[in-house]
Design a protein around this motif. Sequence first.
Motif, PDB file in Angstrom:
ATOM      1  N   PHE A  74     -30.555 -60.945 -56.059  1.00 57.36           N
ATOM      2  CA  PHE A  74     -29.235 -60.480 -55.643  1.00 57.36           C
ATOM      3  C   PHE A  74     -29.144 -59.009 -55.984  1.00 57.36           C
ATOM      4  CE2 PHE A  74     -28.896 -62.160 -59.894  1.00 57.36           C
ATOM      5  CZ  PHE A  74     -28.111 -61.249 -60.574  1.00 57.36           C
ATOM      6  N   GLY A  75     -28.094 -58.334 -55.513  1.00 60.23           N
ATOM      7  CA  GLY A  75     -28.020 -56.902 -55.721  1.00 60.23           C
ATOM      8  C   GLY A  75     -26.662 -56.424 -56.184  1.00 60.23           C
ATOM      9  N   PHE A  76     -26.677 -55.397 -57.032  1.00 64.98           N
ATOM     10  CA  PHE A  76     -25.455 -54.766 -57.513  1.00 64.98           C
ATOM     11  C   PHE A  76     -25.275 -53.407 -56.850  1.00 64.98           C
ATOM     12  CE2 PHE A  76     -26.164 -57.548 -61.180  1.00 64.98           C
ATOM     13  CZ  PHE A  76     -24.881 -57.986 -61.442  1.00 64.98           C
ATOM     14  N   SER A  77     -24.066 -53.104 -56.459  1.00 66.74           N
ATOM     15  CA  SER A  77     -23.677 -51.771 -56.029  1.00 66.74           C
ATOM     16  C   SER A  77     -23.150 -51.070 -57.277  1.00 66.74           C
ATOM     17  CB  SER A  77     -22.579 -51.884 -54.966  1.00 66.74           C
ATOM     18  OG  SER A  77     -22.141 -50.621 -54.580  1.00 66.74           O
ATOM     19  N   VAL A  78     -23.728 -49.905 -57.609  1.00 70.60           N
ATOM     20  CA  VAL A  78     -23.352 -49.196 -58.837  1.00 70.60           C
ATOM     21  C   VAL A  78     -22.994 -47.745 -58.528  1.00 70.60           C
ATOM     22  CG1 VAL A  78     -24.797 -50.684 -60.269  1.00 70.60           C
ATOM     23  CG2 VAL A  78     -25.728 -48.541 -59.423  1.00 70.60           C
ATOM     24  N   ASP A  79     -22.173 -47.155 -59.386  1.00 66.97           N
ATOM     25  CA  ASP A  79     -21.798 -45.753 -59.225  1.00 66.97           C
ATOM     26  C   ASP A  79     -22.796 -44.810 -59.876  1.00 66.97           C
ATOM     27  OD1 ASP A  79     -19.464 -46.329 -57.845  1.00 66.97           O
ATOM     28  OD2 ASP A  79     -18.221 -46.316 -59.646  1.00 66.97           O
ATOM     29  N   ASN A  80     -23.438 -45.252 -60.968  1.00 60.92           N
ATOM     30  CA  ASN A  80     -24.314 -44.369 -61.732  1.00 60.92           C
ATOM     31  C   ASN A  80     -25.582 -45.116 -62.121  1.00 60.92           C
ATOM     32  OD1 ASN A  80     -25.575 -42.962 -63.931  1.00 60.92           O
ATOM     33  ND2 ASN A  80     -23.670 -41.815 -64.217  1.00 60.92           N
ATOM     34  N   MET A  81     -26.646 -44.918 -61.354  1.00 66.62           N
ATOM     35  CA  MET A  81     -27.910 -45.619 -61.565  1.00 66.62           C
ATOM     36  C   MET A  81     -28.485 -45.329 -62.951  1.00 66.62           C
ATOM     37  SD  MET A  81     -29.806 -47.666 -59.686  1.00 66.62           S
ATOM     38  CE  MET A  81     -29.680 -47.178 -57.976  1.00 66.62           C
ATOM     39  N   GLU A  82     -28.389 -44.087 -63.380  1.00 63.64           N
ATOM     40  CA  GLU A  82     -28.945 -43.689 -64.672  1.00 63.64           C
ATOM     41  C   GLU A  82     -28.258 -44.428 -65.823  1.00 63.64           C
ATOM     42  OE1 GLU A  82     -29.365 -39.563 -67.156  1.00 63.64           O
ATOM     43  OE2 GLU A  82     -29.714 -39.470 -64.987  1.00 63.64           O
ATOM     44  N   ALA A  83     -26.943 -44.540 -65.755  1.00 60.16           N
ATOM     45  CA  ALA A  83     -26.199 -45.227 -66.808  1.00 60.16           C
ATOM     46  C   ALA A  83     -26.540 -46.715 -66.845  1.00 60.16           C
ATOM     47  CB  ALA A  83     -24.698 -45.042 -66.599  1.00 60.16           C
ATOM     48  N   ILE A  84     -26.593 -47.348 -65.696  1.00 59.35           N
ATOM     49  CA  ILE A  84     -26.915 -48.779 -65.631  1.00 59.35           C
ATOM     50  C   ILE A  84     -28.342 -49.020 -66.101  1.00 59.35           C
ATOM     51  CG2 ILE A  84     -27.248 -50.756 -64.075  1.00 59.35           C
ATOM     52  CD1 ILE A  84     -24.297 -50.122 -64.632  1.00 59.35           C
ATOM     53  N   SER A  85     -29.285 -48.189 -65.668  1.00 59.89           N
ATOM     54  CA  SER A  85     -30.682 -48.330 -66.103  1.00 59.89           C
ATOM     55  C   SER A  85     -30.787 -48.202 -67.619  1.00 59.89           C
ATOM     56  CB  SER A  85     -31.567 -47.290 -65.415  1.00 59.89           C
ATOM     57  OG  SER A  85     -31.648 -47.542 -64.033  1.00 59.89           O
ATOM     58  N   GLY A  86     -30.016 -47.282 -68.183  1.00 58.90           N
ATOM     59  CA  GLY A  86     -29.996 -47.113 -69.628  1.00 58.90           C
ATOM     60  C   GLY A  86     -29.484 -48.351 -70.346  1.00 58.90           C
ATOM     61  N   ARG A  87     -28.440 -48.972 -69.799  1.00 57.15           N
ATOM     62  CA  ARG A  87     -27.901 -50.200 -70.398  1.00 57.15           C
ATOM     63  C   ARG A  87     -28.925 -51.327 -70.347  1.00 57.15           C
ATOM     64  NH1 ARG A  87     -22.085 -50.934 -67.535  1.00 57.15           N
ATOM     65  NH2 ARG A  87     -21.243 -48.877 -67.994  1.00 57.15           N
ATOM     66  N   ILE A  88     -29.631 -51.422 -69.227  1.00 55.31           N
ATOM     67  CA  ILE A  88     -30.644 -52.475 -69.069  1.00 55.31           C
ATOM     68  C   ILE A  88     -31.753 -52.280 -70.099  1.00 55.31           C
ATOM     69  CG2 ILE A  88     -32.460 -53.333 -67.520  1.00 55.31           C
ATOM     70  CD1 ILE A  88     -30.448 -52.668 -65.199  1.00 55.31           C
ATOM     71  N   LYS A  89     -32.222 -51.062 -70.224  1.00 64.37           N
ATOM     72  CA  LYS A  89     -33.283 -50.738 -71.188  1.00 64.37           C
ATOM     73  C   LYS A  89     -32.798 -50.993 -72.620  1.00 64.37           C
ATOM     74  CE  LYS A  89     -36.645 -47.098 -72.029  1.00 64.37           C
ATOM     75  NZ  LYS A  89     -37.041 -45.732 -71.704  1.00 64.37           N
TER      76      LYS A  89
END
Length: 139
Positions: free
Chosen positions: A72-87
């Motif tokens: 499934f997929g998420f629409s996000v405003d800030n890829m860098e912030a979300i990637s940081g949270r995942i990491k």
Amino acid sequence: MSRPMIRHLAVFVRDVEKVAAFYESVFEMDVLHRTVATETEGAAVFLSDGHLTLAVLPQRLKGEVAHGINHFGFSVDNMEAISGRIKAAGVEEPQKRPSTRAFAELRGCDPEGILFDLSENGYTRSKASAEPAKEKAPV
């Protein structure tokens, strides 16, 4: 930043056209994009209800998922912030998707390995698509 939203669901099916026609007629979903079958992959159909994009993908006997939900997929405003949270959650950092794959820039997974896509561009505004989505004229 606005709250991330699930905007994309993909399913593997045996009869892509039959399933796509079902969602188009029963739920009045619009066809956004159709891929062309290749030697290694069958054609796929992408539909939308105006909010969620449904990718109807051909089932393959050789593949990671035989039938049913693929990702499934998420629409996000800030890829860098979300990637940081995942990491920060101890999960592998999302990776760039192949340029031949429309509708998302990155692919990630949850702690159980369930796949999801991330997109800042939105699932109806793909820049990777070989065939642009055909917009329906307002009625």
